[in-house]
Design an enzyme around this catalytic site. Structure first.
Site, PDB file in Angstrom:
ATOM      1  N   GLY A 638       0.830  -1.200   0.000  1.00  0.00           N
ATOM      2  CA  GLY A 638       0.000   0.000   0.000  1.00  0.00           C
ATOM      3  C   GLY A 638       0.858   1.241   0.000  1.00  0.00           C
ATOM      4  O   GLY A 638       1.940   1.261   0.607  1.00  0.00           O
ATOM      5  N   SER A 641       0.089   9.305   0.015  1.00  0.00           N
ATOM      6  CA  SER A 641       0.889  10.525  -0.054  1.00  0.00           C
ATOM      7  C   SER A 641       1.832  10.650   1.131  1.00  0.00           C
ATOM      8  O   SER A 641       2.860  11.297   1.046  1.00  0.00           O
ATOM      9  CB  SER A 641      -0.030  11.742  -0.107  1.00  0.00           C
ATOM     10  OG  SER A 641      -0.844  11.694  -1.251  1.00  0.00           O
ATOM     11  N   PHE A 642       1.489  10.026   2.261  1.00  0.00           N
ATOM     12  CA  PHE A 642       2.272  10.274   3.462  1.00  0.00           C
ATOM     13  C   PHE A 642       2.846   9.035   4.118  1.00  0.00           C
ATOM     14  O   PHE A 642       3.445   9.114   5.166  1.00  0.00           O
ATOM     15  CB  PHE A 642       1.428  11.050   4.488  1.00  0.00           C
ATOM     16  CG  PHE A 642      -0.038  11.042   4.233  1.00  0.00           C
ATOM     17  CD1 PHE A 642      -0.599  12.009   3.436  1.00  0.00           C
ATOM     18  CD2 PHE A 642      -0.844  10.066   4.767  1.00  0.00           C
ATOM     19  CE1 PHE A 642      -1.960  12.008   3.187  1.00  0.00           C
ATOM     20  CE2 PHE A 642      -2.203  10.065   4.518  1.00  0.00           C
ATOM     21  CZ  PHE A 642      -2.757  11.050   3.720  1.00  0.00           C
ATOM     22  N   LYS A 661       4.770   0.312   8.327  1.00  0.00           N
ATOM     23  CA  LYS A 661       4.355   1.589   7.745  1.00  0.00           C
ATOM     24  C   LYS A 661       5.496   2.582   7.874  1.00  0.00           C
ATOM     25  O   LYS A 661       5.830   3.027   8.972  1.00  0.00           O
ATOM     26  CB  LYS A 661       3.086   2.126   8.421  1.00  0.00           C
ATOM     27  CG  LYS A 661       2.595   3.421   7.774  1.00  0.00           C
ATOM     28  CD  LYS A 661       1.208   3.825   8.228  1.00  0.00           C
ATOM     29  CE  LYS A 661       1.255   4.533   9.550  1.00  0.00           C
ATOM     30  NZ  LYS A 661      -0.047   5.154   9.875  1.00  0.00           N
ATOM     31  N   ASP A 754      -9.934   7.687  13.580  1.00  0.00           N
ATOM     32  CA  ASP A 754     -10.027   8.366  12.287  1.00  0.00           C
ATOM     33  C   ASP A 754     -10.729   7.398  11.349  1.00  0.00           C
ATOM     34  O   ASP A 754     -10.100   6.600  10.671  1.00  0.00           O
ATOM     35  CB  ASP A 754      -8.622   8.700  11.795  1.00  0.00           C
ATOM     36  CG  ASP A 754      -8.646   9.419  10.453  1.00  0.00           C
ATOM     37  OD1 ASP A 754      -9.731   9.894  10.061  1.00  0.00           O
ATOM     38  OD2 ASP A 754      -7.594   9.498   9.811  1.00  0.00           O
TER      39      ASP A 754
END
Length: 928
Positions: A638, A641-642, A661, A754
């Site tokens: 995956g 953008s960040f 990540k 979130d």
């Protein structure tokens, strides 16, 4: 079994003996069927179909074995009399593999539905043998190659659904031989070769959808021969040329969609005495979409085709935006249907005055006339349109005053009048618009004072943009009552006085711009309460005093204090864009802690910051490098953008996969997001929360800062992939998605999150885990503010309207996000879907369906099983009862989603009640 008569090879059989022999042979032929309790051919074919399935995550085909008769296998239905397979329903079960050619041996098959799985490869030619087949539904799979020409052998076909696959080539001519076909859906493939004229031979067609294919070519005139046609979808097909006259003779049409093509020519009703456009015959039409084409004739009255729509009394939506239309809107627009809800003429070259007859369209909910060259006044008759929710008149040349009648629009949600030449004061009557969420009056010539005491607009107001006007006077203390405001832009006016202390009460503010005014005095200490603030621009004023220290504690990503009169500051140096500039050594800012912190970060970037990640055993960069095979592309699962996420094995002797990540630290705010996410995960433990294993705060071999979080690996990916991605290997059934909703609700009852589908991850058992509390939420508002400042239209997404993205999270905000997620899961539509703009939202879309008792019409086809023909293989009473129960459960689920996503936090369901309601729905489904 023995023959009734013995036959000798040396003698000729008598007629009687021959008859007995034939009976014997027939009995021998049927013996395997009688012994097995069914037809052996069907039994073998089903096992062959199963043999080419490579992945069956939910065991949909587990019963397909020799333990009992195939008519009792799950997803297989047989006729009551002949015990032959008549119906295979294998929808939304995550099945992957190819479809066996043996399907062609199921000679009694009337319906084949493999909807929403991951079948791939070619559609077998052997399907052409199924002469009894009436319904073929293979949509939302990965079938490729071409549509087999011998499908014409299925001459009883009534409905074909092959949409959302990867089919190539052209539509075979043989499909035109299917004289009974009434439904043909091929949209969203890679079909080319133009829309073939032979489709005009399918005179029984009622629905034809070939949209979203790169066909090219023109619309064949013969399509006008489809006299039974009710729905026509040719959008996004790279079509050019004109709309053939014959289409306007399809008097049964209720829906015509030709948008997003390269169609040209005039829609003028009469050119050279010849009638070219006549909508008057389409009396039942309710949806016309011609948007995003290249119409236009340079004739002054080319919009006169509007006249021919007056007889379309059921018209609900008229979309003619971005079509290169010129000329003036005729007075006859006021003669359109009183049922019209959606009028979209944005982005043309229309000019002249707005006709006052628009006030006759009393059913309008959305009026979009922006991006044209309209002049003159805003007609006061707009005030007659009591149902209006969105008015977009921006980017025109309108002048005069904003009519007081605008205050009559009590249902108004968004008002866009930006980029015109409007004059006078802001009418206080706008205070009557109690539901207003967004008000754009920027880039006009408005004068006078901001009527804050009188402008008692909705307490839900989220965006107020009055910039680039001639407003003067002070900003009064009443501004603090707008406690749900997320964007306040008053820049480039002549406002004076001090910045009111009450501005600190606007705790939802993400962006505040007061630049280019005459504000004096100091930056009030109360602004330290704006914890969500990200953009602060107070440049080009007359502010003085010391730059306050509290700025270092705000989460600012854009700060501009330049061209003021602050003590000890270099005027040209006080523009700060992002954290990297805050760390740049601008001593004049007087923010020593920030500066020192940045220096420490650079000096200690190679040291593992264990204090930041208290509760975790940190790992080194080289360990993660090895675990992910050098962060290779083959391990990448995956990328955003960040951050990038890699699959890896942390310990060789363990063999357990993890997800690593890696944060993109060049993105502003990534460092802080890393610390925030570590903090969030430090002490939490819950079955439905993503488990963090360890973290890394180190440097790579070139000395660059490196930060990563290591999570438990979720082999079934994210909910977003299952709902939307074409790469998804599986699909969800109704019960599965209900269980996922339950898991998410349990998680939200434990902690704030979130919440959006990409942050819901699924393990081996399809148990949902909520994760990612950091970077996604942090950067969403940056994009939000930038888009809003240029006039974004449509829903923000999953964010509760009362605080936007950056505000401190609350349980009420979580419930709102959960409600949107539930509605997305049930409808298959993202909250940012193209249809949800100009004030139309996913919540409103669903609530209207509930109100009108048409929930099943909006549910994703992947959710509810298809019941056609089922009455023939089940007891009608039982089938009807089952369908009723499922529809009631679906309606209850949608009602829960709507209740959770109410605009007002006080009207939303409590998360504990959500859990109870979902559990009741799930129990009902499981007991069917």
């Amino acid at each position: 079994m023995k023959p009734a008569t013995s036959l000798s090879s040396s003698s000729s059989p008598s007629p009687s003996s021959l008859t007995h022999f034939l009976i014997y042979a027939f009995v021998i032929y049927l013996t395997p069927t009688i012994i097995s309790g069914g037809n052996e051919t069907d039994h073998e074919a089903l096992l062959k179909i199963k043999s080419l399935v490579t992945h069956d995550p939910y065991g949909a085909l587990a019963s397909w074995n020799n333990s009992f008769h195939f008519c009792d296998w799950e997803h297989v239905y047989c006729g009551k009399r002949h015990k032959r397979v008549t119906y295979i329903e294998l929808e939304s079960n995550g099945v992957e593999g190819s479809l066996s050619p043996y399907v062609g041996n199921l000679s009694f098959l009337r319906m084949l539905s493999l909807v929403n799985n991951s079948f791939q490869g070619a559609i077998p030619l052997e399907l052409g043998r199924l002469s009894r087949l009436r319904f073929l539904f293979l949509y939302q799979n990965k079938f490729s190659v071409v549509i087999p020409a011998n499908i014409s052998g299925c001459f009883n076909l009534a409905q074909i659904g092959l949409s959302n696959n990867e089919l190539v080539g052209s539509i075979p001519k043989e499909i035109s031989f299917l004289s009974k076909l009434n439904f043909l859906s091929l949209f969203n493939n890679n079909l080319t070769g133009g829309i073939p004229p032979f489709l005009g031979n399918l005179t029984s067609l009622e629905m034809l959808s070939v949209k979203e294919n790169p066909f090219g070519g023109s619309i064949p005139h013969i399509v006008g021969h489809l006299k039974s046609l009710k729905e026509l979808y040719f959008g996004g097909c790279s079509l050019y040329g004109t709309i053939p006259d014959s289409l306007y003779n399809l008097s049964l049409l209720i829906n015509i969609s030709l948008g997003d093509n390269h169609l040209t020519g005039s829609l003028h009703p009469a050119i050279g005495g010849k009638l070219t456009v006549d909508f008057s015959k389409l009396r039942d039409i309710y949806y016309i979409n011609l948007r995003d084409n290249l119409f236009g004739s340079n004739e002054p009255d080319e919009m006169k085709f509007i006249d021919s729509l007056k007889n379309c009394t059921g018209l609900l939506r008229l979309e003619l935006g971005n079509c290169n239309f010129q000329g003036m809107i005729p007075w006859s627009i006021g003669n359109l249907s009183s049922q019209l809800k959606f009028l979209y003429l944005y982005g043309n070259q229309l000019h002249g005055d707005l006709p006052t007859s628009i006030g006759n369209l009393v059913g309008l909910e959305m009026l979009s006339l922006g991006g044209n060259q309209f002049a003159g006044n805003v007609p006061s008759t707009i005030g007659n349109l009591q149902k209006l929710k969105v008015v977009y008149l921006g980017e025109n040349q309108l002048s005069g005053q904003i009519p007081d009648a605008m205050g009559n629009l009590s249902s108004l949600i968004s008002l866009y009048l930006s980029s015109n030449m409007l004059e006078g004061v802001i009418p206080s009557s706008l205070g009557n618009c109690r539901n207003l969420l967004a008000l754009y009056l920027n880039d006009n010539k408005l004068s006078g004072k901001i009527p804050t005491p009188h402008l008692q607009v909705s307490s839900l107001l989220v965006i107020l943009n009055l910039s680039q006007n001639n407003l003067f006077g002070s900003l009064t203390a009443e501004v603090g009552s707008l406690d749900m405001l997320t964007i306040l832009d008053l820049s480039d006016n002549n406002l004076s006085g001090v910045i009111p202390i009450s501005l600190g009460d606007c705790g939802s503010l993400l962006g505040l711009s007061l630049k280019g005014n005459l504000f004096q005095g100091v930056i009030p200490q109360s602004l330290s309460s704006l914890k969500a603030l990200v953009v602060l621009d107070i440049s080009y004023n007359k502010l003085s005093g010391q730059i306050p220290k509290f700025l270092e504690h705000l989460k600012l990503e854009y700060l501009d204090l330049s061209y003021n009169e602050f003590e000890g500051a270099n005027e040209s140096a006080l523009s700060v864009l992002g954290n990297s500039r805050l760390c740049g050594g601008i001593v004049e800012l007087g923010l020593p802690k920030l500066y020192v912190w940045c220096k420490k970060l650079k000096r200690k970037s190679h040291i593992s910051q264990t204090s930041t990640n208290k509760g975790f055993i940190t790992v080194a960069y080289n360990q993660l490098l090895k675990a992910t095979n050098g962060f290779s592309e083959s391990n990448l699962i995956g990328k955003g953008s960040f951050s990038s996420v890699y699959k890896g094995t942390l310990y060789e002797d363990d063999g357990t996969f993890v997800a690593v990540k890696v944060l993109h630290l060049q993105i502003q705010g990534a460092q802080r997001s890393f610390m925030r996410e570590c903090e969030a995960w430090r002490n939490i433990r819950h079955r439905n929360l993503l488990k963090i294993i360890t973290s890394c705060s180190s440097a790579d071999f070139q000395g660059n800062p490196f930060k990563a979080l290591v999570y438990e690996f979720m082999p079934n990916g994210s909910l977003h992939d299952w709902l939307h991605s074409s790469e998804s290997t599986s699909r969800l059934s109704l019960i599965q998605i209900m269980k996922i909703f339950m898991d998410i609700a349990y998680a939200l009852d434990y902690i704030h999150g979130d919440l959006k589908p990409s942050n819901v991850l699924l393990d081996d058992d399809m148990v949902a885990h909520v994760g990612d509390f950091g970077l996604a939420r942090f950067l969403a508002f940056i994009s939000l503010y930038k888009n809003i400042s240029t006039g974004i239209r449509g829903t923000i997404g999953y964010v509760a309207p009362e605080y936007g993205v950056g505000r401190q999270m609350t349980s009420g905000g979580d419930v709102y996000s959960f409600g949107i997620l539930v509605l997305e899961g049930m409808t298959g539509k993202r909250p940012t879907d193209e249809i949800f703009k100009e004030g139309i939202s996913l919540h409103k879309f669903a609530s209207m369906a509930l109100r009108d008792n048409i929930v099943t019409n909006i549910i994703d086809v992947n959710i509810i099983n298809v019941y056609q023909e089922e009455a023939e293989v089940k007891e009608i009473k039982k089938e009807a009862n089952m369908k009723t129960i499922i529809e009631e459960c679906v309606a209850s689920t949608v009602k829960t989603g709507v209740s959770c996503s109410m605009n007002s936090p006080t009207q939303r369901m409590d998360i504990k009640n959500v859990v109870l309601e979902l559990q009741h729905i799930l129990n009902t489904l499981q007991n069917i």
